[in-house]
Motif scaffolding. Sequence first.
Motif, PDB file in Angstrom:
ATOM      1  N   SER A 154     -20.822  31.169  30.187  1.00 25.83           N
ATOM      2  CA  SER A 154     -21.622  31.843  31.096  1.00 25.83           C
ATOM      3  C   SER A 154     -21.079  33.324  31.423  1.00 25.83           C
ATOM      4  O   SER A 154     -20.003  33.332  31.598  1.00 25.83           O
ATOM      5  CB  SER A 154     -21.957  30.827  32.380  1.00 25.83           C
ATOM      6  N   PRO A 155     -21.894  34.122  31.873  1.00 29.67           N
ATOM      7  CA  PRO A 155     -21.667  35.313  32.040  1.00 29.67           C
ATOM      8  C   PRO A 155     -20.987  35.531  33.462  1.00 29.67           C
ATOM      9  O   PRO A 155     -20.817  36.484  34.131  1.00 29.67           O
ATOM     10  CB  PRO A 155     -22.926  36.375  31.860  1.00 29.67           C
ATOM     11  N   ARG A 156     -21.112  34.290  34.302  1.00 30.69           N
ATOM     12  CA  ARG A 156     -20.626  34.468  35.874  1.00 30.69           C
ATOM     13  C   ARG A 156     -19.707  33.232  35.800  1.00 30.69           C
ATOM     14  O   ARG A 156     -19.685  32.114  35.169  1.00 30.69           O
ATOM     15  CB  ARG A 156     -21.856  34.387  36.606  1.00 30.69           C
ATOM     16  N   LYS A 157     -19.121  33.319  37.035  1.00 29.91           N
ATOM     17  CA  LYS A 157     -18.236  32.198  37.484  1.00 29.91           C
ATOM     18  C   LYS A 157     -19.246  30.989  38.063  1.00 29.91           C
ATOM     19  O   LYS A 157     -19.267  31.371  39.503  1.00 29.91           O
ATOM     20  CB  LYS A 157     -17.131  32.704  38.168  1.00 29.91           C
ATOM     21  N   GLN A 209     -18.384  26.958  34.477  1.00 33.61           N
ATOM     22  CA  GLN A 209     -16.975  26.828  34.782  1.00 33.61           C
ATOM     23  C   GLN A 209     -16.595  25.657  35.560  1.00 33.61           C
ATOM     24  O   GLN A 209     -15.538  25.107  35.246  1.00 33.61           O
ATOM     25  CB  GLN A 209     -16.558  28.161  35.388  1.00 33.61           C
ATOM     26  N   SER A 234     -13.127  32.617  29.268  1.00 35.59           N
ATOM     27  CA  SER A 234     -14.592  32.242  29.804  1.00 35.59           C
ATOM     28  C   SER A 234     -15.096  33.838  29.009  1.00 35.59           C
ATOM     29  O   SER A 234     -14.316  34.772  29.006  1.00 35.59           O
ATOM     30  CB  SER A 234     -14.629  32.708  31.327  1.00 35.59           C
ATOM     31  N   SER A 275     -15.973  28.713  28.543  1.00 31.45           N
ATOM     32  CA  SER A 275     -17.305  28.806  29.583  1.00 31.45           C
ATOM     33  C   SER A 275     -18.237  29.942  28.914  1.00 31.45           C
ATOM     34  O   SER A 275     -17.593  31.140  28.883  1.00 31.45           O
ATOM     35  CB  SER A 275     -16.892  29.036  30.891  1.00 31.45           C
ATOM     36  N   ARG A 325     -17.421  35.404  30.461  1.00 31.77           N
ATOM     37  CA  ARG A 325     -17.789  36.471  31.699  1.00 31.77           C
ATOM     38  C   ARG A 325     -16.812  37.809  31.633  1.00 31.77           C
ATOM     39  O   ARG A 325     -15.684  37.731  31.289  1.00 31.77           O
ATOM     40  CB  ARG A 325     -17.209  35.780  32.802  1.00 31.77           C
ATOM     41  N   GLY A 326     -17.501  39.055  31.429  1.00 31.53           N
ATOM     42  CA  GLY A 326     -17.028  40.139  31.196  1.00 31.53           C
ATOM     43  C   GLY A 326     -16.483  40.526  29.985  1.00 31.53           C
ATOM     44  O   GLY A 326     -15.997  41.844  29.560  1.00 31.53           O
TER      45      GLY A 326
END
Length: 257
Positions: free
Chosen positions: A24-27, A31, A55, A22, A57-58
């Motif tokens: 993207s920096p967010r869920k 996702q 992901s 995924s 993300r983070g």
Amino acid sequence: MPQILKGRDCRDMSKLLVLGISGSPRKGNSQFLLDKALEKARNVDPDSVKCVSYSIRGKKIGPCISCFRCADQEGECTIKDDFQELRDLWLKADVIIYSVPVYHMGIPGQVKCFIDRLGNTLFGRYRGIFDPGEDKLPKLLKVVGNVVQGVHLCAGQEHTLTNLINHTLVMQCIPVTGDMWHSYIGAGGWTSNNIDPKALEKQLTENNYDARIAVKSAQDIGKRAAELALLIRAGGHSRKRELSQDPIYKPFLDRIG
Ligand SMILES: Cc1cc2nc3c(=O)[nH]c(=O)nc-3n(C[C@H](O)[C@H](O)[C@H](O)COP(=O)(O)O)c2cc1C
């Protein structure tokens, strides 16, 4: 609901490894579509297919600094961050499914940072298997499926898919698409002008037509990618003797065992 492993060391040579990324920096919507694709990939043959979801993300994956030191240190990147973790998973996988949001009509920066560094470092990593002076990449023959979605319609989905297909080809891998008519060159969706991270999920429960198509095309990508990778693996096993004469297939043959 099939189990989707979320782990870093997940290689089991007897199973096809499907890595979902995924971007993207967010869920959020990426996702959501990735989970749909992975579920279908695993359902192709739950005994032979293992899915891992990753992901960004983070995670910290910085840009390539063009030092070219990877060329002299067996492909090891000088920058130490989360790149190495994702690269190791990427190298182990038989299938990669990217699910990314459209950013400025293209791929998000962190995903671009990852593929820039992956591409350059692989030259150094595999240099030793070829004759001196040959600037080659091995035929990795991973199957790559791409899922993208943006907030607007005709707002970069095709450019983003094309970016990812070009990356796939440069990496000596094989792009796969879903089925017509939903999926010409990959899965492309839009959230009907809604920036909510759960936009597609909510729209699906409301039976929104465009959300249904986005989900269906992501599912098709997962299914077709796993099917094709199983075919390639079987072909690799049956042609192993011939292919092993050419070092260009070595990483592929090592991977399929
Ligand atoms: C920096 C930035 C740039 C964006 N650029 C585009 C764009 O060019 N086209 C588009 O359709 N959506 C664009 N979007 C919207 C996202 O693609 C959209 O909200 C998407 O659903 C986000 O996916 P996610 O929920 O997985 O994070 C942009 C969003 C951000 C934060």
